[in-house]
Design an enzyme around this catalytic site. Structure first.
Site, PDB file in Angstrom:
ATOM      1  N   GLU A 266      -7.347   4.836   6.300  1.00 49.49           N
ATOM      2  CA  GLU A 266      -8.030   3.548   6.323  1.00 49.49           C
ATOM      3  C   GLU A 266      -9.202   3.554   5.340  1.00 49.49           C
ATOM      4  O   GLU A 266     -10.093   4.396   5.461  1.00 49.49           O
ATOM      5  CB  GLU A 266      -8.531   3.245   7.740  1.00 49.49           C
ATOM      6  N   HIS A 284      -6.105  -2.308  11.810  1.00 52.40           N
ATOM      7  CA  HIS A 284      -6.271  -1.419  12.963  1.00 52.40           C
ATOM      8  C   HIS A 284      -7.317  -1.981  13.932  1.00 52.40           C
ATOM      9  O   HIS A 284      -8.278  -1.299  14.302  1.00 52.40           O
ATOM     10  CB  HIS A 284      -6.670  -0.004  12.537  1.00 52.40           C
TER      11      HIS A 284
END
Length: 330
Positions: A266, A284
């Site tokens: 990420e 997410h």
């Protein structure tokens, strides 16, 4: 506590939306640093900020063994969430560092997101909203959910929450897991093998952890078993699916649409499948609401405070679940 303990949070959302968990740490005399970057820490940043810390509250960062070796003062790595696949648990235990997580704290929210994904794809809501706002009045049929078959892969806390939602659509619920829970049977889940689930499901939702038994468990062979036009949601872990096989299934009509909230890193390395029109991405945040953020934060803090006070934390990870061959409780 007489000594002032240092707690560093690398979790992007800890203390960001709800301040209570941070205030609890400060109230007992802890020095608290929350993530200043808005992204996971790099290895160098972990070493820089956590080398003298007593406790680390981790989000979706990769906590590697070589980094853990340099965190000589660390007593606990507390996951702000459920999955601990990003933590080298063996290295932590070797260095006498306790690892904890926060099971069940965001199960309802993740299930909400997964069900929302299935509805979004089945009814093509993104496209119809965009077209209607562009003053295009186009009507197309979508896919019904009522009395269709949903396959839930991984029937732990989140999988069970997903099954509860499916009962509201009067769906036929198939479940795949290494154990049959009575709660699942009471909900009407028909536990079957993975192959049968893949062959019969109109909708599939993934809820297994990432470990040695689930990595790339959905690949070319599994996609070939699926119904044409199946709808797939992944709020578990990205590496459960072989992305090359997924790309092929998305472009040959096997998978009508794929929605995911999870990525290898990420922000993620951009994959060709992300640009497909039948792929839907969120950053997410499936388990992130104000309510769940408070629950996750307070559970992580419960674990940290217990360790700093010399007590056994409530959510202690005793064995390494990342080496498991099946699934773990989520």
């Amino acid at each position: 506590m007489d000594k002032k303990f240092k707690v560093v949070s690398t979790a992007v959302t800890f203390g960001r939306f709800v301040s209570e968990p941070v205030e609890r740490l400060k109230a007992i005399g802890c020095e608290v640093m929350i993530n200043p970057y808005g992204r996971p820490f790099t290895d160098a940043e972990m070493i820089e900020h956590i080398s003298d810390a007593d406790a680390m509250i981790v989000g979706n960062d990769k906590v590697k063994g070589e980094v853990i070796e340099k965190l000589r003062n660390l007593k606990i790595i507390a996951k702000h969430g459920v999955g601990v696949d990003g933590i080298d648990i063996d290295a932590a235990h070797k260095n006498n560092i306790i690892v904890t997580n926060a099971p069940g704290t965001n199960k309802e929210e993740v299930a909400d997101c997964a069900m929302g994904f299935l509805l979004l794809i089945g009814r093509d809501f993104c496209k119809t909203v965009e077209e209607t706002k562009a003053k295009k009045w186009l009507k197309r049929p979508g896919q019904s959910m009522h009395q269709k078959t949903i396959g839930i892969i991984g029937v732990g806390n989140i999988g069970l929450a997903m099954a509860k939602r499916a009962t509201g659509f009067d769906m036929n619920i198939l479940g795949y897991d290494i154990a049959e829970k009575q709660e699942g049977l009471d909900l009407g889940i028909n536990y079957v093998g993975l192959q049968e689930l893949l062959k019969k499901s109109d909708y599939i939702s993934l809820h297994v952890p990432l470990n040695d038994g689930t990595r790339k468990m959905i690949g070319k062979e599994q996609f070939q078993l699926m119904k044409k036009g199946v709808i797939l949601a992944n709020t578990a872990r990205s590496q459960i699916i072989d992305t090359d096989a997924l790309y092929e299934a998305l472009t040959d009509g096997t998978v009508l649409g794929y929605a995911t909230d999870v990525f290898d890193y990420e922000p993620p390395e951009w994959l060709p499948l992300f640009d497909l029109p039948n792929v839907y991405l969120t950053p997410h945040e499936a388990g992130t609401t104000f309510d769940s953020n408070k629950r996750m934060g307070n559970t992580a803090v419960d674990n940290v405070i217990a360790v700093l006070q010399g007590e056994t934390p409530p959510n202690l990870i005793r064995e390494n679940p990342n080496k498991a061959k099946g699934r773990q409780e989520d």
